[in-house]
Write a protein that holds these residues in place. Structure first.
Motif, PDB file in Angstrom:
ATOM      1  N   THR A 256       0.834  -1.206   0.000  1.00 40.29           N
ATOM      2  CA  THR A 256       0.000   0.000   0.000  1.00 40.29           C
ATOM      3  C   THR A 256       0.866   1.251   0.000  1.00 40.29           C
ATOM      4  OG1 THR A 256      -1.675  -1.209   1.274  1.00 40.29           O
ATOM      5  CG2 THR A 256      -1.893   1.171   1.180  1.00 40.29           C
ATOM      6  N   LEU A 257       1.952   1.232   0.764  1.00 43.61           N
ATOM      7  CA  LEU A 257       2.861   2.379   0.858  1.00 43.61           C
ATOM      8  C   LEU A 257       3.470   2.705  -0.503  1.00 43.61           C
ATOM      9  CD1 LEU A 257       4.158   4.182   3.229  1.00 43.61           C
ATOM     10  CD2 LEU A 257       6.162   2.731   2.889  1.00 43.61           C
ATOM     11  N   PHE A 258       4.004   1.693  -1.179  1.00 42.21           N
ATOM     12  CA  PHE A 258       4.621   1.908  -2.491  1.00 42.21           C
ATOM     13  C   PHE A 258       3.588   2.336  -3.527  1.00 42.21           C
ATOM     14  CE2 PHE A 258       8.197  -1.354  -1.474  1.00 42.21           C
ATOM     15  CZ  PHE A 258       8.742  -0.445  -0.587  1.00 42.21           C
ATOM     16  N   SER A 259       2.371   1.796  -3.429  1.00 42.49           N
ATOM     17  CA  SER A 259       1.328   2.143  -4.391  1.00 42.49           C
ATOM     18  C   SER A 259       0.890   3.594  -4.239  1.00 42.49           C
ATOM     19  CB  SER A 259       0.113   1.225  -4.212  1.00 42.49           C
ATOM     20  OG  SER A 259       0.450  -0.125  -4.409  1.00 42.49           O
ATOM     21  N   ALA A 260       0.803   4.055  -3.006  1.00 42.58           N
ATOM     22  CA  ALA A 260       0.278   5.399  -2.751  1.00 42.58           C
ATOM     23  C   ALA A 260       1.304   6.493  -2.994  1.00 42.58           C
ATOM     24  CB  ALA A 260      -0.236   5.492  -1.312  1.00 42.58           C
ATOM     25  N   PHE A 261       2.580   6.210  -2.673  1.00 43.58           N
ATOM     26  CA  PHE A 261       3.585   7.278  -2.677  1.00 43.58           C
ATOM     27  C   PHE A 261       4.631   7.075  -3.771  1.00 43.58           C
ATOM     28  CE2 PHE A 261       2.360   7.070   1.945  1.00 43.58           C
ATOM     29  CZ  PHE A 261       1.539   8.175   1.892  1.00 43.58           C
ATOM     30  N   GLN A 262       4.162   6.885  -4.994  1.00 37.73           N
ATOM     31  CA  GLN A 262       5.079   6.660  -6.103  1.00 37.73           C
ATOM     32  C   GLN A 262       5.965   7.867  -6.374  1.00 37.73           C
ATOM     33  OE1 GLN A 262       3.056   5.158  -9.569  1.00 37.73           O
ATOM     34  NE2 GLN A 262       1.810   3.750  -8.394  1.00 37.73           N
ATOM     35  N   SER A 263       5.430   9.066  -6.157  1.00 37.77           N
ATOM     36  CA  SER A 263       6.212  10.284  -6.411  1.00 37.77           C
ATOM     37  C   SER A 263       7.026  10.707  -5.195  1.00 37.77           C
ATOM     38  CB  SER A 263       5.278  11.435  -6.813  1.00 37.77           C
ATOM     39  OG  SER A 263       4.542  11.113  -7.958  1.00 37.77           O
ATOM     40  N   GLN A 264       6.552  10.374  -4.007  1.00 42.95           N
ATOM     41  CA  GLN A 264       7.194  10.867  -2.792  1.00 42.95           C
ATOM     42  C   GLN A 264       8.320   9.970  -2.297  1.00 42.95           C
ATOM     43  OE1 GLN A 264       3.812  10.589  -3.146  1.00 42.95           O
ATOM     44  NE2 GLN A 264       3.448  12.766  -3.495  1.00 42.95           N
ATOM     45  N   ILE A 265       8.158   8.670  -2.467  1.00 41.61           N
ATOM     46  CA  ILE A 265       9.114   7.741  -1.870  1.00 41.61           C
ATOM     47  C   ILE A 265      10.385   7.675  -2.708  1.00 41.61           C
ATOM     48  CG2 ILE A 265       8.435   5.610  -3.062  1.00 41.61           C
ATOM     49  CD1 ILE A 265       8.378   4.313  -0.246  1.00 41.61           C
ATOM     50  N   GLY A 266      11.496   7.551  -2.061  1.00 39.85           N
ATOM     51  CA  GLY A 266      12.769   7.522  -2.766  1.00 39.85           C
ATOM     52  C   GLY A 266      13.100   6.151  -3.325  1.00 39.85           C
TER      53      GLY A 266
END
Length: 562
Positions: free
Chosen positions: A282-292
């Motif tokens: 869920t984390l990777f799916s939601a924050f594609q632009s934010q996560i490094g």
């Protein structure tokens, strides 16, 4: 039907006054119900007590349905002074004051769910800038920050957290970005996340936590509840604007590293492992632009190192088990990487391909685990679709002469194609249908069937498999899809298909006489348009099947052609 009719935008101004009166009366009834505690009456007949509680719930639910109208009314106040903003605020205050006491004074769960859902709809649909300053919302925010609502039913608690999160991260439609008070709202949102994670950090950051198995076991309820709540909040912003996601991600950033470390600790507890895997998916799916990219790569490498072939084999032994869900969720993470992060993780792609082909596929191939297999083949498809240059690097000369088109990682490409081919020998209809669609999609976008490496070594094998399926009628519901796939493969070179392949295929068919073979070949017509081609292929397979069945049920030579 009347409500839907009223809420249509073109009817808004016409019937606005009637709805206005109706909503005002609903607000009065809701306030009355809460002020007189209809959800917690005593001393009267049970039927009357239940009826009063139900009326309270129905009123809250009806008001929730009209939150869309309140949103439209708010938009109207911004465009036309004829509509009263003060009256809108009166409605909002009345609803908030009708809901907040229900959540803090111990009502029954159904009434609390109705109240929290109404507040959530009010916040997410209306998005009035005054909501944040209202006393009922401030009181709930205070109680959450000080962990005074954790004893509420989980469904209610999650709804309240989601509502307060929306209150702080969703933009106000009436204000420009400079007047959104993002800094203040960011700080308040961080306090909510800190309160949610307070007990989590207290147990996981003890010095002996990584080595004390008893402490790790005692921490499971706290860890699982915290991760579940965080996943719900992350999921809630999946489709929101970048600014809202940025606030959520900033609030969560302090918990991510500590959560990664839990994989090693709870590696042998599949229910915990699955919970953590779902959180990161869920984390990777939601924050594609934010996560490094560094964090994603480090996390995925950790997963691969921990999910050894032995552990995976044990996990997928039982379809729909928790272990199978762990493997399925990890494959979904890999799909996300090769699909949405393809340009970032080119250097990491060989590791993903190797993991899929050398660790996962040998485990899945001999087992009847269709749910995991479906996700696995989706991963292979996304690898090819989004990383075609990994196998066929761009080359101007290759476009001029396809016979000399270079291929890289040929063993991996061949292994992927063979995996697709093997899937056509399995009885599962869903996987068969998906994989036919995957091949057709790859051909449409990348001309898969025309690639020399596929055309020379695999095309006939796939055609043979698909025709056998048509003859056996093992996948009768997919005849149309199979025939279209055969057509597109044959279209690479119709002359070769009709004159060489079909002749060879018919010669190799067992269970028919030479006389029957000649009859079938004579009846087959080498047409090239799709409808006629499909009709001919169906007739060809039906004739073959008919003669095989007849010859199998009678002595050879007793069946005569008319």
């Amino acid at each position: 039907m009347m409500l839907r009719h009223w809420l249509q935008s073109d009817m808004f101004s016409i019937e606005c006054y009637l709805i206005f009166l109706f909503v005002r009366r609903l607000c009065v009834v809701a306030r009355y119900s809460t002020d007189h505690c209809l959800y917690h009456l005593s001393g009267g007949p049970d039927v009357l007590i239940k009826c009063c509680a139900d009326v309270h719930i129905y009123v809250l639910g009806t008001l929730r349905a009209y939150c869309h109208w309140l949103s439209e009314y708010y938009s109207a106040t911004l465009l036309d002074s004829h509509y009263s903003n003060s009256q809108l605020l009166h409605f909002i205050v009345a609803i908030a004051e009708a809901c907040e006491p229900v959540l803090t004074l111990g009502a029954n769960e159904m009434t609390m769910v109705a109240s929290s859902m109404l507040m959530l709809s009010l916040v997410s649909m209306v998005r009035h800038h005054a909501l944040l300053s209202l006393a009922p919302f401030q009181q709930l925010l205070h109680k959450v920050v000080h962990n005074e609502l954790q004893d509420l039913p989980m469904k209610v608690y999650l709804l309240i957290l989601r509502m307060l999160s929306y209150l702080l991260i969703l933009p106000w439609p009436s204000k420009p970005d400079a007047r959104q008070h993002w800094e203040q709202r960011n700080a308040e949102h961080s306090k909510i996340i800190a309160a949610i994670c307070k007990n989590y950090f207290q147990v996981t950051q003890q010095g002996s936590f990584t080595t004390n198995s008893e402490l790790q076991t005692r921490a499971i309820p706290v860890v699982s509840q915290t991760v579940l709540v965080l996943e719900e909040l992350v999921s809630s912003v999946m489709h929101e604007r970048a600014k809202s996601k940025a606030i959520m991600y900033k609030s969560l950033s302090g918990t991510i590293d500590s959560t990664i470390s839990l994989f090693t600790i709870y590696l042998d507890k599949l229910d915990m492992l699955n919970l953590l895997m779902k959180f990161f998916l869920t984390l990777f799916s939601a924050f594609q632009s934010q996560i490094g990219s560094a964090l994603i790569e480090r996390t995925t490498q950790s997963f691969m190192a921990l999910l050894t072939k032995e552990r995976l084999e044990e996990a997928v032994l039982t379809e729909r088990s928790i272990g199978a869900q762990v493997a399925e969720n990890f494959l979904k993470i890999l799909i996300l990487l090769v699909k949405d992060f393809a340009n970032i993780f080119k250097s990491f792609l060989p590791n993903i391909v190797s993991f899929a082909l050398r660790q996962m596929y040998p485990i899945l191939a001999p087992r009847d685990v269709p749910d995991i297999k479906a996700v696995f083949f989706e991963l292979l498809y996304e690898i090819l679709l989004n990383n075609w240059r990994f196998f066929f690097p761009a080359n101007i000369l290759s476009h001029m002469d396809e016979l000399d088109e270079p291929i890289e990682n040929q063993n991996e490409f061949t292994a992927i194609m063979m995996a697709f081919g093997q899937s056509f020998l399995q009885p599962d209809l869903t996987i068969f249908k998906n994989n036919v669609e995957y091949l057709e999609s790859l051909n449409s976008k990348h001309k898969l069937y025309s690639k020399p490496q596929f055309k020379s070594a695999m095309l006939y094998q796939f055609l043979h498999l698909l025709l056998q399926v048509l003859i056996q009628r093992s996948h009768g519901l997919l005849q149309e899809e199979i025939c279209c796939c055969v057509y597109n493969m044959a279209a690479v070179d119709f002359n070769v298909f009709h004159r060489r392949f079909m002749t060879d295929f018919l010669q190799r068919c067992e269970g028919i006489t030479e006389e029957q073979r000649v009859e079938i070949a004579t009846n087959y017509k080498p047409d090239q348009d799709l409808p006629t081609f499909v009709s001919n292929i169906r007739q060809f397979s039906n004739d073959l099947r008919y003669y095989m069945i007849c010859n199998n049920s009678a002595k050879m030579g007793t069946v005569k052609l008319s």
